[in-house]
Each structure stands twice: as C-alpha cells, then as structure tokens.
Design a protein around this motif. Structure first.
Motif, PDB file in Angstrom:
ATOM      1  N   ALA B  68      10.120  -7.142   6.126  1.00  0.00           N
ATOM      2  CA  ALA B  68       9.024  -8.031   5.717  1.00  0.00           C
ATOM      3  C   ALA B  68       7.830  -7.201   5.285  1.00  0.00           C
ATOM      4  CB  ALA B  68       8.642  -8.946   6.871  1.00  0.00           C
ATOM      5  N   LEU B  69       7.289  -7.554   4.134  1.00  0.00           N
ATOM      6  CA  LEU B  69       6.037  -6.936   3.685  1.00  0.00           C
ATOM      7  C   LEU B  69       4.937  -7.917   4.058  1.00  0.00           C
ATOM      8  CD1 LEU B  69       8.383  -5.878   1.747  1.00  0.00           C
ATOM      9  CD2 LEU B  69       6.569  -5.331   0.163  1.00  0.00           C
ATOM     10  N   ILE B  70       4.118  -7.507   4.997  1.00  0.00           N
ATOM     11  CA  ILE B  70       3.148  -8.459   5.549  1.00  0.00           C
ATOM     12  C   ILE B  70       1.745  -8.090   5.073  1.00  0.00           C
ATOM     13  CG2 ILE B  70       2.280  -9.490   7.675  1.00  0.00           C
ATOM     14  CD1 ILE B  70       4.916  -8.492   9.022  1.00  0.00           C
ATOM     15  N   TRP B  71       1.181  -8.950   4.251  1.00  0.00           N
ATOM     16  CA  TRP B  71      -0.163  -8.698   3.735  1.00  0.00           C
ATOM     17  C   TRP B  71      -1.191  -9.270   4.695  1.00  0.00           C
ATOM     18  CZ3 TRP B  71      -0.482  -5.337  -0.041  1.00  0.00           C
ATOM     19  CH2 TRP B  71       0.639  -5.147  -0.857  1.00  0.00           C
ATOM     20  N   LYS B  72      -2.312  -8.570   4.803  1.00  0.00           N
ATOM     21  CA  LYS B  72      -3.380  -8.997   5.711  1.00  0.00           C
ATOM     22  C   LYS B  72      -3.822 -10.424   5.374  1.00  0.00           C
ATOM     23  CE  LYS B  72      -7.816  -7.225   7.201  1.00  0.00           C
ATOM     24  NZ  LYS B  72      -8.792  -6.187   6.857  1.00  0.00           N
ATOM     25  N   ASN B  73      -4.017 -10.693   4.090  1.00  0.00           N
ATOM     26  CA  ASN B  73      -4.308 -12.067   3.665  1.00  0.00           C
ATOM     27  C   ASN B  73      -3.857 -12.248   2.215  1.00  0.00           C
ATOM     28  OD1 ASN B  73      -6.447 -11.149   1.908  1.00  0.00           O
ATOM     29  ND2 ASN B  73      -7.688 -10.883   3.763  1.00  0.00           N
ATOM     30  N   ALA B  74      -3.948 -13.476   1.758  1.00  0.00           N
ATOM     31  CA  ALA B  74      -3.434 -13.810   0.427  1.00  0.00           C
ATOM     32  C   ALA B  74      -4.195 -13.056  -0.662  1.00  0.00           C
ATOM     33  CB  ALA B  74      -3.535 -15.315   0.206  1.00  0.00           C
ATOM     34  N   ASN B  75      -5.484 -12.880  -0.423  1.00  0.00           N
ATOM     35  CA  ASN B  75      -6.310 -12.237  -1.424  1.00  0.00           C
ATOM     36  C   ASN B  75      -5.883 -10.788  -1.694  1.00  0.00           C
ATOM     37  OD1 ASN B  75      -8.291 -12.399  -3.236  1.00  0.00           O
ATOM     38  ND2 ASN B  75      -9.981 -12.057  -1.770  1.00  0.00           N
ATOM     39  N   VAL B  76      -5.749 -10.008  -0.609  1.00  0.00           N
ATOM     40  CA  VAL B  76      -5.364  -8.601  -0.816  1.00  0.00           C
ATOM     41  C   VAL B  76      -3.927  -8.513  -1.326  1.00  0.00           C
ATOM     42  CG1 VAL B  76      -6.979  -7.601   0.858  1.00  0.00           C
ATOM     43  CG2 VAL B  76      -4.669  -8.129   1.588  1.00  0.00           C
ATOM     44  N   GLY B  77      -3.085  -9.415  -0.850  1.00  0.00           N
ATOM     45  CA  GLY B  77      -1.692  -9.434  -1.314  1.00  0.00           C
ATOM     46  C   GLY B  77      -1.646  -9.674  -2.811  1.00  0.00           C
ATOM     47  N   PHE B  78      -2.428 -10.652  -3.249  1.00  0.00           N
ATOM     48  CA  PHE B  78      -2.469 -11.011  -4.665  1.00  0.00           C
ATOM     49  C   PHE B  78      -2.908  -9.813  -5.505  1.00  0.00           C
ATOM     50  CE2 PHE B  78      -4.400 -12.833  -8.451  1.00  0.00           C
ATOM     51  CZ  PHE B  78      -3.409 -13.712  -8.858  1.00  0.00           C
ATOM     52  N   ALA B  88      -0.395   2.025  -4.961  1.00  0.00           N
ATOM     53  CA  ALA B  88      -0.998   0.764  -4.520  1.00  0.00           C
ATOM     54  C   ALA B  88      -0.551   0.379  -3.107  1.00  0.00           C
ATOM     55  CB  ALA B  88      -0.675  -0.334  -5.513  1.00  0.00           C
ATOM     56  N   SER B  89       0.745   0.386  -2.853  1.00  0.00           N
ATOM     57  CA  SER B  89       1.171  -0.082  -1.528  1.00  0.00           C
ATOM     58  C   SER B  89       0.933   0.991  -0.460  1.00  0.00           C
ATOM     59  CB  SER B  89       2.620  -0.553  -1.533  1.00  0.00           C
ATOM     60  OG  SER B  89       3.450   0.449  -2.013  1.00  0.00           O
ATOM     61  N   PHE B  90       0.985   2.260  -0.862  1.00  0.00           N
ATOM     62  CA  PHE B  90       0.651   3.343   0.069  1.00  0.00           C
ATOM     63  C   PHE B  90      -0.807   3.173   0.538  1.00  0.00           C
ATOM     64  CE2 PHE B  90      -1.092   7.603   0.852  1.00  0.00           C
ATOM     65  CZ  PHE B  90      -0.139   8.164   1.683  1.00  0.00           C
ATOM     66  N   ASN B  91      -1.693   2.922  -0.431  1.00  0.00           N
ATOM     67  CA  ASN B  91      -3.097   2.722  -0.084  1.00  0.00           C
ATOM     68  C   ASN B  91      -3.272   1.474   0.767  1.00  0.00           C
ATOM     69  OD1 ASN B  91      -3.996   4.975  -1.368  1.00  0.00           O
ATOM     70  ND2 ASN B  91      -4.436   3.931  -3.304  1.00  0.00           N
ATOM     71  N   ALA B  92      -2.557   0.427   0.388  1.00  0.00           N
ATOM     72  CA  ALA B  92      -2.685  -0.822   1.148  1.00  0.00           C
ATOM     73  C   ALA B  92      -2.247  -0.597   2.593  1.00  0.00           C
ATOM     74  CB  ALA B  92      -1.846  -1.908   0.495  1.00  0.00           C
ATOM     75  N   ALA B  93      -1.162   0.144   2.768  1.00  0.00           N
ATOM     76  CA  ALA B  93      -0.684   0.432   4.125  1.00  0.00           C
ATOM     77  C   ALA B  93      -1.711   1.276   4.874  1.00  0.00           C
ATOM     78  CB  ALA B  93       0.660   1.148   4.067  1.00  0.00           C
ATOM     79  N   ALA B  94      -2.272   2.265   4.177  1.00  0.00           N
ATOM     80  CA  ALA B  94      -3.244   3.145   4.821  1.00  0.00           C
ATOM     81  C   ALA B  94      -4.522   2.392   5.181  1.00  0.00           C
ATOM     82  CB  ALA B  94      -3.569   4.312   3.899  1.00  0.00           C
ATOM     83  N   ASN B  95      -4.870   1.380   4.384  1.00  0.00           N
ATOM     84  CA  ASN B  95      -6.098   0.629   4.651  1.00  0.00           C
ATOM     85  C   ASN B  95      -5.902  -0.520   5.622  1.00  0.00           C
ATOM     86  OD1 ASN B  95      -7.264   2.259   2.785  1.00  0.00           O
ATOM     87  ND2 ASN B  95      -6.993   0.827   1.081  1.00  0.00           N
ATOM     88  N   GLY B  96      -4.704  -0.680   6.097  1.00  0.00           N
ATOM     89  CA  GLY B  96      -4.446  -1.769   7.042  1.00  0.00           C
ATOM     90  C   GLY B  96      -4.223  -3.103   6.346  1.00  0.00           C
ATOM     91  N   ASN B  97      -4.081  -3.091   5.034  1.00  0.00           N
ATOM     92  CA  ASN B  97      -3.862  -4.353   4.312  1.00  0.00           C
ATOM     93  C   ASN B  97      -2.393  -4.746   4.244  1.00  0.00           C
ATOM     94  OD1 ASN B  97      -6.530  -4.824   3.800  1.00  0.00           O
ATOM     95  ND2 ASN B  97      -6.533  -3.603   1.918  1.00  0.00           N
ATOM     96  N   LEU B  98      -1.534  -3.787   4.539  1.00  0.00           N
ATOM     97  CA  LEU B  98      -0.092  -4.065   4.450  1.00  0.00           C
ATOM     98  C   LEU B  98       0.604  -3.422   5.644  1.00  0.00           C
ATOM     99  CD1 LEU B  98       2.571  -4.794   2.846  1.00  0.00           C
ATOM    100  CD2 LEU B  98       2.359  -2.556   1.754  1.00  0.00           C
ATOM    101  N   ILE B  99       1.436  -4.205   6.321  1.00  0.00           N
ATOM    102  CA  ILE B  99       2.332  -3.569   7.278  1.00  0.00           C
ATOM    103  C   ILE B  99       3.767  -3.992   6.977  1.00  0.00           C
ATOM    104  CG2 ILE B  99       0.803  -3.069   9.245  1.00  0.00           C
ATOM    105  CD1 ILE B  99       1.572  -5.642  10.463  1.00  0.00           C
TER     106      ILE B  99
END
Ligand SMILES: Cc1ncc(C[n+]2csc(CCOP(=O)(O)OP(=O)(O)O)c2C)c(N)n1
Ligand SMILES: [Mg+2]
Lengths: 555, 118
Positions: B68-78, B88-99
């Motif tokens: 599962a790719l879990i986005w912090k919220n719909a906005n950051v996921g979008f 993009a997803s590496f940064n998102a993971a590093a920023n806590g926006n994606l787990i």
C-alpha cells in the motif's frame, strides 16, 4: 643426513614457512603422508564430514582471518566433493588453497583407483592449477600456490600431489624452501584520475559510498575511517566488505538493507563504488544512469563492466582511498543523510513492525530481532538460506569486520554455506559468540557437521528459521506456476534439534515468541554446539525472492 | 474528490496501456500484484490488481494488498503523483508524506512500471 617424506615436506613448509597452523580436511589413503605431517609439525587439522565443508571452511577462514585458507582433500571423490566450495571461492575472489591427492603418476591411464583428470575439471574455477611431479619441488610449488592465491585479486588455487612423490623420501637439505612472498599490489591510478574523482566528490550534493569484498580483503578500515570521517558520506558495505567499518558507524546506512540501497542509489549524484562488482545484485549498474560513478577496483576489467564509469581507479581499495582522502574537502552531508534514512525507513516500515511486534506463528523478521536483542552487536552472525539469508542480512548488525555474512548471497548463490562459515568464524574467534541463522533446507546440506562441531568442540549456535520448505523456491513457484502446483519445494516439519541432540549437542524446539530468548540462553549455558529449531510463519516470503523471481522470468 | 478522480484516471491509463503499450504489456505480463493507493485516513483508496497481464481495480479501502502506498492526505498525494521528477516519491517518503505498507519491492515495481506509461 636426514631424509624426509614428500608428504612431510608439505606440513613442514606450510607451518614453518607459510605460517599456516590450521588446515581443513577429510582423510583418504592418497594423502596419508600429508595428514601425518600435520601431527609432526603441529598443524591443527579440522577434519570434517564432507569435503564441501572443508573447502568452504577454508574459504571462510580467509575472510575471517585475512590470510589464505588451506584445505586438503583426497583423490577422486574427495576432490569432486570439494568442487562446489572451490567454485564458490572463485566467484567470491577468495584466497583458497586446495591441496589434493590424485592417482599415482605411475598408474596413469591404467584405470587406477580414483583416476580422474582433476586439473581439467578445476582449471576454469581456479586462478592456478598444477600437478607437482618432483618431491624436491614440493615447497616451491606450495610457495607458488600461495603467491597466486593472495596476489592481485585473490582467488582459489589447486595443487595436486601424487603419492609417487608424497610417499618417497629425499635428503632434507637438498630441498630448497623458498621464502614466502607477501607483496601488496602497488598499482596506482594516475594522479589526474584521482584528482578528477576528488573533484566529483567535492562537488557532490547527494553522494553515496558503496563498498564490497575488496574493502574487506584490502583491510581498508583505517583508510575508510579517515575518508568517511572527513567527507561524511553515507555508506553501505556489502558482501565480504560488510563490517570493514562497524554497522553502527554514524554514516552507515546498512540498516536500510537492500531497500535502503535500492532506494538511495537512483537518487545519488555521485557514487563511489569500491571493491564491488556491478553484477545482478546491483542490477548491473542500471539503477543509477544519471550518477557520476567512481569505481575503485584491483581488477581493471571490473572498472567499466556493465556500466561505463566516469572515473576508474585501478588499485587496492585501501591504497587508493588513502590517496584520495587528502584531496577531498571536509564536508557535511547530514541533510542528505537524514533524508536517505527517512526515505528508506518509510519504505521498510512493515519490516520494522514485524521485528517489534510478537507474532504467532513467529515471523522470521521477529525471530531475527529477538536473536539480535539477545546476542547484541559483539557477535559474529552468519545467515544461510533463501529468504532466511535476506532476513538475517537485514536484521543482524555487528561491530566486527565480517560480523554479518550471508555466504549464500555471493555470486554462486550457494546455500549450505552457513554451517562451514559459522564453524570457521568460531575457530577464528573462539572467544566470541558465533550465531548462525539457517534455513531448514540449507541446514540439510552440511547439518552432519554438527558431529565435527561436537568432536572438535566448536560451539556454534545455530538457529533454524524453519518454514518446512525450500521457501524461496516455493514462493517463486507460487508466483509463477501457482501455489496449487508446487513441485519439490516442501519439506515438512522435521526435528533437526533432536538430530543435534542425538549427536551430543544441545537442541530445542521453539514455536512461541516468548520462548525464543530463554531457549537461546539455555543454548549458551550448555556451552555445546546448539541447534534451536524455530517454527516460523511459512506463508511469508522476502523481497529477495521477488527480485530473484523477476530476474529469472524476464524473458 | 480530485484525488479519487486521479486514482480512477490512473486505472484507465493502466488498463489502456496494458493493451496498447508494448513495453508496459511486457513489463506486467507475469506479475500477480495487488497495489493499494490510499490516504492515511482511508477516505480515498483504490486497489489496482495486476493478474498476469490483466488489470482490474476497485475503489475503497481494503487490507487485501501486497503493498500500500499511503499518502498523508489527498492533497499531497494528488501533487506528488503528478510530479514526474524521478525523486518525487523518495522525497515524499523522506518528508513523511508517503509511507509504504507491505512489500516495498512491489512499490518499486509499480513505480518503474508507471515510468513506462507516464
Ligand atoms: C546448492 C544449492 N542448491 C539449490 C539452490 C536453489 N535454492 C535457492 S534458495 C533455495 C531454498 C532455500 O531453502 P531454505 O534454506 O529452507 O531457506 P528459505 O528460503 O526457506 O528461507 C534453493 C533450493 C541453491 N541456491 N544452491
Ligand atoms: Mg526453509
């Protein structure tokens, strides 16, 4: 004047000149005189139950001690049984010296017992393979074998000694005992290449250092410490280079395991790859098309293999790095490092949860975490198996050089290597705890060596991650032909702990989380070679299996 | 809302590419993988099922996935899912926006597949 047997010359030269005090062997009539020389010259003979183990232990010995490992096998089947171990050392670039019996020269082509063209079999998997025909040249041949094994990129060598020269005598003072030579390779990259590498490193925003077995063989601890402390570049150490700097070094990102490597490599702008081959494990270098790659290797054919490097530095890793360090600037890459850690932590969250949460059946990641919790980082760990190798390599950490090895992960991909490696680790480090995590399938290959451990008092603690299956292959089949069609991959629940108990070791079966640590404690207290057979969740597989499956089916 | 539309559009793109994009077709032909993309609160979720070349999908949260790719919220996921940068997803993971939950190799597999069709 004193006469000496050819066989005794072997022991004498090994001990007095090459300073070799331990040899791994299994007896045979053709090599009797050499075995006798071990008693005479006080060489410790570790006599095992299968020649594969002898070769694999000598290979492992070279890694744990940094000196060539020697094994002695008898003619014919003794030799053929050792072939897998020799091939493994060959693909692992390890200085393994194989001494072998052979049928008498006198009886060539007559159908002699165990007559076989051994040299032709072993040529493609050795650096050097020869037969000695002259008793007075035995020491000379041994000295060449040794030199060939350890010089340049190390590798296995093979020396055949026929009974015609072992079982006769010669005047001792007529035999030349050559001085052994230990020469470090002094090849050095040209100054402008080193400067270019330093320039890339100084300008890097997202650098990564990835080191392999070459770091271990070149004893790069000091050089690497200085380089990493100055540049603060995050690093990964793999294969036999693992532990050249301890796993808990502040810049080490080994805790991210393969996921950490795979997620970080494509993001790095400069990659310093030292003593590591860009083979299938690193997807042949395809993962980082945009990075500037600086490759350091003792073998020039590795420098551009599978991926042209921006800078190639040919030479011994430690030497090259010490030339590089004065040219690189002090740096602080903490922001990048933190980002890397956060990213891979987000990717391995499930694995981290599996380690911290008790489960029934026990999850292999949990088992590994409990073992690590109990034994800590001042321990030598070996992991062997399919999925089991992955779980162990990812979950264990050690402060020791080669403190976490997964020999089945080397290029031959040979399972069954765990027991020989763990035994060698224990003999090389008798005061340290040696812990082996073994797949149940892999345990079967050399499990009988528990007899050797008991006979020779080598108290390794072996924990079986028992999923009742050749798990990696079972789950690959599940993905391809389907779980309803599994073929030859299920093993059933077997009480390996009882087998070990029957041989005189300590054995225990574990099925529950809370019993893991007490069982490990009892194993330690027993002071015997021990087997803790842990039944784990057989529905789980590892990312390594998925990668392995994808690699083999992409046609 | 925007996010569920994006997830649905992704399904259409994947399904279409599975028929028309030869590289992608080849890439997915042997894989049996269930990928869930969702927001952390589970409000927006869509499962993509790859079954040896066949694609199906359904909206809604589930536990039946390989990753599962879990986005912090719909906005950051979008935002992130439309970002074509390789990190993009590496940064998102590093920023806590994606787990990532489950087998992260499948997430990498999915991301590499998406590069073939985006
Ligand atoms: C000598 C050898 N034989 C066969 C294989 C193929 N193989 C790779 S992994 C594996 C299964 C290993 O099973 P086990 O040791 O129980 O570990 P698990 O995957 O179950 O954790 C097999 C048979 C191999 N790599 N080496
Ligand atoms: Mg198994």
């Amino acid at each position: 004047m004193a006469k000496i047997f050819g066989g005794h010359l072997v022991g004498k030269y090994l001990k007095e000149n090459l300073k070799i005090d331990t040899v791994f062997t299994l007896s045979g009539g053709h090599i009797e005189s050499i075995l006798d020389s071990f008693s005479k010259y006080k060489i410790r003979a570790i006599d095992v139950r299968h020649e594969q183990t002898a070769a694999m232990m000598a290979h492992a010995w070279s890694i744990y001690t940094g000196t060539a490992g020697v094994c002695l096998v008898t003619a014919g089947p003794g030799f053929t049984n050792a072939v897998t171990g020799i091939a493994n050392a060959y693909l692992d670039n390890s200085p393994l010296i194989v001494l072998s019996g052979r049928h008498p020269l006198r009886d060539n082509l007559t159908g002699a017992l165990q007559e076989l063209d051994q040299i032709s079999i072993v040529k493609p998997i050795t650096k050097w393979a020869e037969t000695c025909h002259d008793i007075s040249r035995i020491p000379e041949y041994l000295s060449i074998a040794f030199r060939e094994a350890v010089s340049g990129r190390p590798g296995p060598v093979f020396l055949e000694l026929p009974p015609d020269i072992l079982n006769i005598t010669v005047e001792e003072d007529e035999v030349v005992m050559p001085q052994p030579v230990y020469r470090k390779i002094v090849t050095s990259p040209i100054a402008s290449d080193i400067e270019k590498a330093a320039e890339y490193i100084n300008q890097a925003k997202r650098p990564l250092f990835i080191g392999g077995s070459g770091c271990g063989f070149s004893e790069a601890q000091t050089a690497l410490t200085e380089f990493i402390d100055k540049t603060k570049i995050p690093f990964v150490l793999m294969n036999n280079g693992r532990g050249t700097l301890p796993d808990n070094h502040p810049q080490c990102i080994n805790d991210g395991c393969f996921t950490g490597v795979m997620t970080t490599l494509p993001q790095a702008d400069v990659i310093i790859a030292a003593g590591i081959r860009f083979n299938w494990v690193l997807e042949s270098g395809r993962l980082f098309p945009d990075a500037k790659v600086i490759r350091i290797d003792i073998n020039e054919s590795e420098i551009d293999r599978n991926r042209v490097s921006e800078v190639g530095l040919i030479g011994d890793v430690a030497q090259v790095i010490s030339k590089l360090t004065p040219l690189v600037k002090k740096h602080n890459h903490s922001e990048w490092e933190e980002k890397v850690r956060k990213a891979y932590t987000a990717f391995i969250r499930t694995e981290l949860d599996q380690r911290s949460i008790p489960s029934f059946p026990i999850h292999p990641n949990r088992l590994v975490a409990k073992i690590q919790e109990f034994f800590g980082s001042e321990t030598y760990y070996v992991a062997d198996g399919g999925d089991t190798s992955y779980f162990g390599m990812c979950g264990f950490n050690s402060n020791f050089k080669s403190g976490v090895l997964g020999p089945a992960g080397s290029l031959l991909g040979c399972i069954g290597t765990g027991i020989p490696f763990a035994m060698a680790a224990k003999i090389a480090n008798p005061d340290k705890q040696v812990v082996l995590l073994n797949g149940d399938g892999s345990f079967g290959f050399n499990g009988m060596e528990f007899d050797t451990m008991i006979r020779l008092n080598i108290p390794v603690i072996c924990i079986i991650n028992n999923d009742n299956a050749w798990g990696m292959i079972k789950h690959s089949q599940g993905m391809s032909i389907g779980y309803d069609n599994l073929s030859c991959t299920e093993l059933g629940e077997r009480h390996y702990e009882k087998m070990v108990e029957g041989l005189g070791g300590y054995g225990e079966l574990v099925t529950k989380d809370e019993d893991i640590i007490p069982a490990l404690q009892r194993a330690v207290d027993s002071k015997k070679p021990a087997c803790i057979n842990v039944l784990t969740d057989n529905s789980v597989t590892s990312p390594a299996t998925i990668q392995f499956y994808q690699n083999l089916t992409d046609f | 809302m925007k996010f569920s539309l994006l997830l649905f559009a992704l399904y259409i793109l994947i399904k279409w590419s599975a028929k028309t994009n030869s590289k992608f077709k080849r890439y997915i032909r042997k894989s049996k993988v269930r990928i869930l993309i969702k927001t952390a609160n589970g409000k927006y979720a869509r499962l993509y099922i790859f079954n040896k070349g066949k694609i199906s999908s359904r909206a809604g949260n589930t536990n039946e996935y390989d990753v599962a790719l879990i986005w912090k919220n719909a906005n950051v996921g979008f935002k992130c899912m439309q970002n074509k940068e390789k990190d993009a997803s590496f940064n998102a993971a590093a920023n806590g926006n994606l787990i990532i939950d489950g087998m992260s190799v499948y997430a990498q597999w999915f991301e590499n597949g998406m590069k073939l069709i985006n």
